[in-house]
Design an enzyme around this catalytic site. Structure first.
Site, PDB file in Angstrom:
ATOM      1  N   GLY A 102     -87.597  11.811  59.703  1.00  0.00           N
ATOM      2  CA  GLY A 102     -87.355  13.216  59.380  1.00  0.00           C
ATOM      3  C   GLY A 102     -87.558  14.082  60.602  1.00  0.00           C
ATOM      4  O   GLY A 102     -88.669  14.164  61.125  1.00  0.00           O
ATOM      5  N   CYS A 131     -91.146  24.114  58.728  1.00  0.00           N
ATOM      6  CA  CYS A 131     -90.659  23.673  60.023  1.00  0.00           C
ATOM      7  C   CYS A 131     -89.491  24.535  60.502  1.00  0.00           C
ATOM      8  O   CYS A 131     -88.605  24.860  59.727  1.00  0.00           O
ATOM      9  CB  CYS A 131     -90.224  22.232  59.801  1.00  0.00           C
ATOM     10  SG  CYS A 131     -89.117  21.612  60.991  1.00  0.00           S
TER      11      CYS A 131
HETATM   12  P1  XMP Z   1     -92.256  19.182  53.547  1.00  0.00           P
HETATM   13  O1  XMP Z   1     -90.831  19.594  53.380  1.00  0.00           O
HETATM   14  O2  XMP Z   1     -92.689  18.195  52.515  1.00  0.00           O
HETATM   15  O3  XMP Z   1     -92.309  18.424  54.950  1.00  0.00           O
HETATM   16  O4  XMP Z   1     -93.182  20.338  53.677  1.00  0.00           O
HETATM   17  C1  XMP Z   1     -93.495  17.897  55.472  1.00  0.00           C
HETATM   18  C2  XMP Z   1     -93.254  17.423  56.889  1.00  0.00           C
HETATM   19  O5  XMP Z   1     -92.846  18.486  57.746  1.00  0.00           O
HETATM   20  C3  XMP Z   1     -93.122  18.107  59.092  1.00  0.00           C
HETATM   21  N1  XMP Z   1     -93.788  19.231  59.753  1.00  0.00           N
HETATM   22  C4  XMP Z   1     -93.248  19.970  60.718  1.00  0.00           C
HETATM   23  N2  XMP Z   1     -92.064  19.866  61.350  1.00  0.00           N
HETATM   24  N3  XMP Z   1     -92.614  21.765  62.663  1.00  0.00           N
HETATM   25  C5  XMP Z   1     -91.775  20.752  62.338  1.00  0.00           C
HETATM   26  O6  XMP Z   1     -90.710  20.619  62.972  1.00  0.00           O
HETATM   27  C6  XMP Z   1     -93.824  21.941  62.060  1.00  0.00           C
HETATM   28  O7  XMP Z   1     -94.571  22.877  62.347  1.00  0.00           O
HETATM   29  C7  XMP Z   1     -94.147  20.980  61.050  1.00  0.00           C
HETATM   30  N4  XMP Z   1     -95.256  20.818  60.272  1.00  0.00           N
HETATM   31  C8  XMP Z   1     -94.982  19.735  59.499  1.00  0.00           C
HETATM   32  C9  XMP Z   1     -94.025  16.889  59.041  1.00  0.00           C
HETATM   33  O8  XMP Z   1     -93.240  15.766  59.360  1.00  0.00           O
HETATM   34  C10 XMP Z   1     -94.475  16.877  57.579  1.00  0.00           C
HETATM   35  O9  XMP Z   1     -94.873  15.620  57.112  1.00  0.00           O
END
Ligand code: XMP
Length: 501
Positions: free
Chosen positions: A312, A319
């Site tokens: 992902g 994000c």
């Molecule tokens: P969901 O959609 O379930 O996704 O909230 C969780 C995942 O998002 C990623 N993640 C980030 N990706 N910037 C990003 O590009 C961020 O600040 C960030 N924080 C989390 C991470 O893979 C998580 O498991």
């Protein structure tokens, strides 16, 4: 047949994500859509299986001990984030320890105390450790007695009485020499009417403790994710620079079941170096790495011998990577691409972008062996962080009411970076130099995560029924063999009819 033919799934899903698809219903072969009877087991990584395919994300507003305990008890697993201040490994280690100490088959190292210690100190130790039983031992760790909270009732403040004066002494204890199965321990406790069973070796040296509470929990939670000693399983995230190897060493020491090297761009020279160093120092400790979203990224990680891969780039709820950099792959395309490139069948975690229960199923069919959830759990009681009351104006009555909120944020959001920056952190500093790639939002507080997990699992069982299978594994096999039987690509109108509510 409702579905389009899909000669090549990857071509068909290019540029697509969850809301672009529905699945065509198949002839159903199960009578009860019940998570207690439908097998939802799956592989988290090469050597770890789960009974439920859910993983809570390593984010500092999602997974610390409380969430990890809840999700492991419900059959999934939590990954404790590394978002504590850099250089400060201890807080993350403590969270892992809390999970590992929560449930036991046998407690191999129960808290002990000497018979000559004062009762006041014993009471203080129980308060500090949160346990209700201390095993009394001599200087060579030989069992002398048991002291429980009941023995401490009515002690007068400043008492000089010792543990020895109130404990149940050795000659009145029921104990077990050598190992014993859970079933036999239960039988002994029932016939002897005791709630604690200390284990000793031939010299009377303490080697463990079994409690009725732990045995009962094992029975009440048959789907919980446990290790060979009956403790809940938990994972922990590390980075790929700075203190990551020392952090990993400490996390492994306290029993983390899997280590996750988690960086924004896992198909990188930084990751290659980190995996090599990890393997050199820790051998074959279970290792998941990510994130990647392409065939090349997947091959890069499988060739380096990781045991699991997180897929992902940019779908996450907190994000902004795609907005800020224009790089990323829509999550369904990423899952299919990574699955097809994964000759060695290393388990994949579909990480990010799941906002509704139906998308959990899609993540599991298009490529994930498990699904990682972040924003999906935001605002639940088990997430870290305070609940704050905010004034909200009701749309109909225009009345102002106070509503409880919790914070959810991306790990690369400015706020999360700033929180980590207090102490020198080369990695966070890098991110800051590049600019933040995450947001922070307030979400309504919405009670415990447990009913949310159970509801999701019920819906997953319904999906298995609609899909014509008897178990999750069977549905994944059927789907991957003949995706054209299932996959319906939606038009804009089809999408509105399906998901706009
Ligand atoms: P969901 O959609 O379930 O996704 O909230 C969780 C995942 O998002 C990623 N993640 C980030 N990706 N910037 C990003 O590009 C961020 O600040 C960030 N924080 C989390 C991470 O893979 C998580 O498991």
């Amino acid at each position: 047949m409702y579905a389009l033919r899909v000669p090549d799934l990857l071509t068909h899903v290019r540029g697509c994500t969850f809301d672009d698809f529905l699945f065509a219903p198949q002839y159903s072969v199960i009578e009860r859509r019940d998570p207690a009877t439908i097998d939802l087991s799956c592989r988290l990584s090469e050597h770890l299986t789960l009974k439920r395919p859910l993983v809570s994300a390593n984010m500092d507003t999602v997974t610390r001990a409380e969430m990890a305990i809840a999700i492991a008890e419900e059959g999934g697993i939590g990954i404790i984030d590394r978002g504590f201040r850099a250089g400060d490994i201890e807080p993350q280690v403590r969270e892992v320890e809390k999970v590992k100490r929560r449930q036991h088959g046998v407690i191999p190292d129960p808290y002990t105390i000497g018979a000559t210690t004062s009762l006041a100190e014993a009471a203080e130790r129980m308060r500090r450790t949160g346990v209700g039983t201390l095993v009394v031992v001599d200087g060579r760790n030989r069992l002398e007695g048991l002291l429980t909270t009941r023995d401490l009732r009515f002690i007068t403040p400043g008492t000089v009485d010792t543990v020895g004066s109130r404990m149940t002494p050795l000659d009145r204890l029921v104990l077990q020499q050598g190992g014993i199965s859970s079933a036999d321990a239960e039988q002994v406790m029932r016939t002897e009417k005791v709630k604690k069973l200390p284990l000793v070796d031939r010299d009377g040296t303490l080697v463990g403790l079994i409690t009725a509470k732990d045995l009962l929990k094992q029975r009440q939670m048959p789907f919980a994710t446990r290790d060979a000693q009956g403790r809940l399983r938990v994972g922990a995230a590390i980075g790929a620079k700075g203190d990551y190897l020392e952090r990993a060493a400490e996390l492994i020491r306290v029993g983390a079941d899997v280590v996750v090297i988690d960086i924004a761009h896992g198909h990188s020279v930084v990751m290659a170096r980190a995996i090599d160093a990890f393997r050199k120092r820790f051998g074959d400790i279970e290792l998941i790495a990510g994130n990647v979203a392409t065939a090349e990224g997947t091959r890069f990680l499988t060739e380096r011998g990781v045991n699991g891969i997180k897929v992902g780039i940019g779908p996450g709820g907190g994000c902004t990577t795609r907005l800020n950099t224009n790089f990323g792959v829509p999550q369904v395309e990423a899952l299919v691409a990574c699955r097809e490139a994964n000759d060695r069948r290393v388990p994949l975690i579909a990480d990010g972008g799941v906002k509704r229960d139906g998308a959990v199923l899609q993540a599991l069919l298009f490529g994930g062996d498990t699904v990682m959830l972040g924003s999906f759990f935001a605002g639940t009681t088990e997430t870290p962080g305070d609940t704050v009351q905010k004034a909200v104006v009701l749309p109909e009555s225009h009345r102002t009411v106070k509503v409880p909120f919790k914070v959810f944020r991306g790990m690369a959001s400015l706020q999360a970076i700033v929180d980590r920056l207090d102490v020198e952190d080369s990695e966070a500093a890098d991110v800051e130099a590049m600019g933040a790639e995450g947001t922070e939002v307030s979400v309504p507080a919405r009670g415990s995560v447990r009913p949310i997990i159970r509801n999701t699992l019920k819906h997953l069982c319904s999906s298995i029924s609609y899909g014509g299978a008897r178990s999750l594994c069977e549905l994944q096999e059927m789907f991957r063999k003949e995706p054209e039987r299932y996959v319906i690509r939606l038009t804009e109108a089809g999408r509105r009819e399906s998901f706009d509510r």
